[in-house]
Design an enzyme around this catalytic site. Structure first.
Site, short mmCIF file in Angstrom:
data_model
loop_
_atom_site.label_atom_id
_atom_site.label_comp_id
_atom_site.label_asym_id
_atom_site.label_seq_id
_atom_site.Cartn_x
_atom_site.Cartn_y
_atom_site.Cartn_z
N LYS A 30 -3.54 -33.71 -16.52
CA LYS A 30 -2.60 -34.06 -17.63
C LYS A 30 -1.88 -32.73 -18.38
CE LYS A 30 -4.58 -38.57 -18.95
NZ LYS A 30 -5.54 -39.02 -19.69
N ASP A 85 -15.43 -43.35 -16.67
CA ASP A 85 -14.35 -42.75 -17.43
C ASP A 85 -13.78 -44.04 -18.32
OD1 ASP A 85 -12.14 -41.30 -18.53
OD2 ASP A 85 -10.78 -42.22 -16.64
P1 C2E Z 1 -6.97 -43.11 -20.89
O1 C2E Z 1 -6.54 -43.53 -22.13
O2 C2E Z 1 -8.14 -42.08 -20.74
O3 C2E Z 1 -7.70 -44.25 -20.13
C1 C2E Z 1 -8.33 -44.22 -18.72
C2 C2E Z 1 -8.34 -45.50 -18.11
O4 C2E Z 1 -9.19 -46.57 -18.88
C3 C2E Z 1 -7.09 -46.49 -17.76
O5 C2E Z 1 -6.47 -46.03 -16.69
C4 C2E Z 1 -7.56 -47.84 -17.71
O6 C2E Z 1 -8.25 -47.99 -16.50
C5 C2E Z 1 -8.79 -47.75 -18.66
N1 C2E Z 1 -8.45 -48.22 -19.90
C6 C2E Z 1 -7.96 -47.50 -21.23
N2 C2E Z 1 -7.71 -48.33 -22.16
C7 C2E Z 1 -7.49 -49.59 -21.80
C8 C2E Z 1 -7.19 -50.95 -22.33
O7 C2E Z 1 -6.88 -51.09 -23.59
N3 C2E Z 1 -7.31 -52.05 -21.45
C9 C2E Z 1 -7.78 -51.79 -20.43
N4 C2E Z 1 -7.98 -52.98 -19.48
N5 C2E Z 1 -8.05 -50.56 -19.50
C10 C2E Z 1 -7.84 -49.42 -20.37
P2 C2E Z 1 -4.85 -46.01 -16.75
O8 C2E Z 1 -4.41 -47.33 -16.89
O9 C2E Z 1 -4.53 -45.60 -15.13
O10 C2E Z 1 -4.36 -45.05 -17.48
C11 C2E Z 1 -4.28 -43.70 -17.19
C12 C2E Z 1 -3.63 -42.78 -18.64
O11 C2E Z 1 -2.55 -42.97 -18.99
C13 C2E Z 1 -4.58 -43.20 -19.87
O12 C2E Z 1 -5.91 -42.40 -19.96
C14 C2E Z 1 -3.62 -42.94 -20.76
O13 C2E Z 1 -3.57 -41.49 -21.17
C15 C2E Z 1 -2.30 -43.09 -20.36
N6 C2E Z 1 -2.06 -44.67 -20.90
C16 C2E Z 1 -2.47 -45.88 -20.28
N7 C2E Z 1 -1.86 -46.74 -20.90
C17 C2E Z 1 -1.10 -46.24 -21.90
C18 C2E Z 1 -0.49 -46.88 -23.13
O14 C2E Z 1 -0.45 -48.09 -22.96
N8 C2E Z 1 0.08 -46.19 -23.92
C19 C2E Z 1 -0.12 -44.74 -23.92
N9 C2E Z 1 0.29 -43.89 -25.03
N10 C2E Z 1 -0.68 -43.98 -22.80
C20 C2E Z 1 -1.42 -45.07 -21.87
C1 SIN Z 2 -7.18 -40.84 -17.14
O1 SIN Z 2 -7.82 -40.79 -16.18
O2 SIN Z 2 -5.74 -40.87 -17.14
C2 SIN Z 2 -7.63 -41.03 -18.51
C3 SIN Z 2 -9.15 -41.28 -18.26
C4 SIN Z 2 -9.83 -40.49 -19.46
O3 SIN Z 2 -10.14 -39.27 -19.23
O4 SIN Z 2 -10.31 -40.81 -20.05
C1 SIN Z 3 -9.13 -37.97 -22.04
O1 SIN Z 3 -8.13 -38.93 -21.94
O2 SIN Z 3 -9.71 -37.85 -20.85
C2 SIN Z 3 -9.51 -37.68 -23.32
C3 SIN Z 3 -9.32 -38.24 -24.31
C4 SIN Z 3 -10.01 -38.09 -25.64
O3 SIN Z 3 -9.95 -36.91 -26.01
O4 SIN Z 3 -10.64 -38.88 -26.25
FE FE Z 4 -7.19 -40.00 -15.71
FE FE Z 5 -10.88 -39.50 -19.16
#
Ligand code: C2E
Ligand code: SIN
Ligand code: SIN
Ligand code: FE
Ligand code: FE
Length: 406
Positions: free
Chosen positions: A255, A349
């Protein structure tokens, strides 16, 4: 070393071999675990703990207890989170002040002529009986105090707690001295890594620190339980744990190359934005591409595959060359095509991501998170790992308590 001259040669050789091994361990938690384990093994002690000095408090960092480990609910007690002041009133505090080893034959029979006393509250909660104790200061270079190690209940032939021998004191003091140097180095490595991750994710370093510490800790506990089910040898489990914790902490280091606007966007991502975001897995894997160690290989496997889903619906799918910019999200890898460590980190995660607040969402209530994990068993997540997760759920909760968002 003059202090070990009282021991026979083969013992000294064994101790030096252990010291050499300790030099190779780079992660602080694995190191503490190992130091404590070896010190206990030498004394045949049932239990022990390490406290590290943090802002004038001794914070408990590592607890081992064979008796409790054999009990159903004992393991979560190993993730305690408490701190005691550096003062004469506790045993660890007294040793921190005097910087001298302290040997106690029975913790429940400490005389009134000394300033310290034994705090029975842990024994009470755990239903444990602490008897003999050997407590030594951890002194680093220039005699700086970094913490205290405590070895508890040396066991005699019949498995009953007996007082420590004087050679125990010598050897544990030697370990403590050696370990203190390694701990300083490992602490620095950990701090550098946390800073890297903080920069990568452009987030508040404290928040990021808590998140990555939790993902690292959940991952090694899930792995250990999985390994126990599969009869993996102890030596391999120890080695994987050491590498896995840090590799898991670095899962999102890619990231670093994702724009701040995207990372901090409050609302949902557009399709194009989500595609850009998905590139973090490739960008992360690139950082470890010129593999020089087992450590790089695992970090690369996790960075690349932590968003693959068991049912094949994840990303990035097969990637021939992480260095190429040609990559398009393809059909995901599925099942055991996804490396075990990546399947583990995926679960750790997402459990943590769902529980936590993000710029784009609120943290979910625990029940909702657990419901989601169950529902995704065999879809997003490896079905066996979901069972493993629930089988150690009390440990997971204890970790969450220990590494809470500050
Ligand atoms: P992250 O926020 O650390 O989320 C990691 C993973 O947790 C996500 O991978 C997803 O599998 C799960 N996850 C997180 N929040 C939710 C949720 O509200 N509902 C569900 N069903 N699963 C959730 P993913 O989707 O591949 O996303 C990778 C990264 O992309 C996320 O890391 C975040 O940084 C970004 N991202 C994903 N969706 C959004 C969004 O709607 N808005 C923004 N600003 N960033 C997003
Ligand atoms: C991500 O893997 O893209 C986000 C997951 C996390 O570190 O929470
Ligand atoms: C991450 O997306 O892996 C880090 C999120 C956080 O600092 O809460
Ligand atoms: Fe990731
Ligand atoms: Fe993470």
């Amino acid at each position: 070393m003059a202090t070990v001259s009282a021991l026979n040669k083969s013992k000294v050789a064994a101790i030096l071999k252990i010291a050499e091994d300790l030099n190779r361990i780079k992660d602080i938690d694995s190191l503490l675990d190992r130091v404590l384990f070896e010190a206990r093994r030498f004394c045949r002690a049932d239990a022990g703990s390490i406290y590290l000095l943090e802002e004038r408090m001794l914070r408990i960092q590592y607890v081992q207890n064979d008796t409790l480990m054999r009990q159903e609910s004992g393991k979560k007690l190993l993730y305690q989170n408490h701190a005691i002041p550096v003062s004469e009133s506790s045993i660890a505090g007294y040793v921190a002040m005097t910087r001298k080893p302290l040997v106690i034959a029975d913790a429940y029979a400490i005389g009134r002529d000394v300033p310290y006393g034994f705090n029975r509250s842990f024994d009470g909660t755990a239903r444990y009986r602490t008897r003999s104790m050997l407590t030594v200061p951890l002194l680093a270079s220039r005699n700086r105090l970094i913490g205290v190690m405590q070895i508890i209940n040396a066991l005699g032939e019949d498995g009953e707690a007996v007082p420590f021998r004087s050679e125990d004191e010598l050897v544990v003091a030697y370990f403590a001295h050696h370990a203190a140097g390694c701990i300083e180095t490992a602490k620095m490595t950990r701090e550098i890594i946390l800073r890297m991750i903080g920069i990568a994710e452009m987030r508040d370093p404290e928040e990021t620190g808590a998140h990555v510490n939790r993902v690292g800790a959940y991952s090694i506990e899930i792995y250990s339980q999985w390994a126990a089910r599969h009869g993996v040898a102890d030596a391999e489990v120890k080695q994987v744990r050491d590498v896995l914790r840090i590799a898991a902490m670095l899962h999102d280091v890619g990231k670093v190359a994702i724009s701040d606007t995207l990372l901090k966007k409050r609302g949902p991502l557009s399709t194009g934005e989500y595609e850009s975001m998905q590139r973090h897995v490739i960008l992360g894997a690139r950082l470890f591409r010129r593999s020089t160690s087992e450590w790089d290989d695992m970090a690369a496997a996790i960075a690349l595959n932590h968003h693959e889903h068991w049912d094949g619906s994840g990303y990035p799918g097969a990637v021939d060359d992480v260095a190429s910019d040609e990559w398009r999200p393809g059909p995901g890898k599925r099942g055991e095509e996804i490396p075990l460590v990546a399947r583990i980190v995926a679960l750790a995660d997402v459990y943590d991501a769902l529980s936590s607040r993000r710029a784009y969402k609120e943290g979910w209530a625990e029940e909702r998170v657990l419901g989601y994990i169950r529902e995704q068993q065999g879809r997003h997540f490896d079905p066996e790992l979901v069972d493993v997760f629930f089988s150690i759920y009390d440990v997971i909760r204890a970790i969450k308590g220990k590494y809470g968002d500050a």
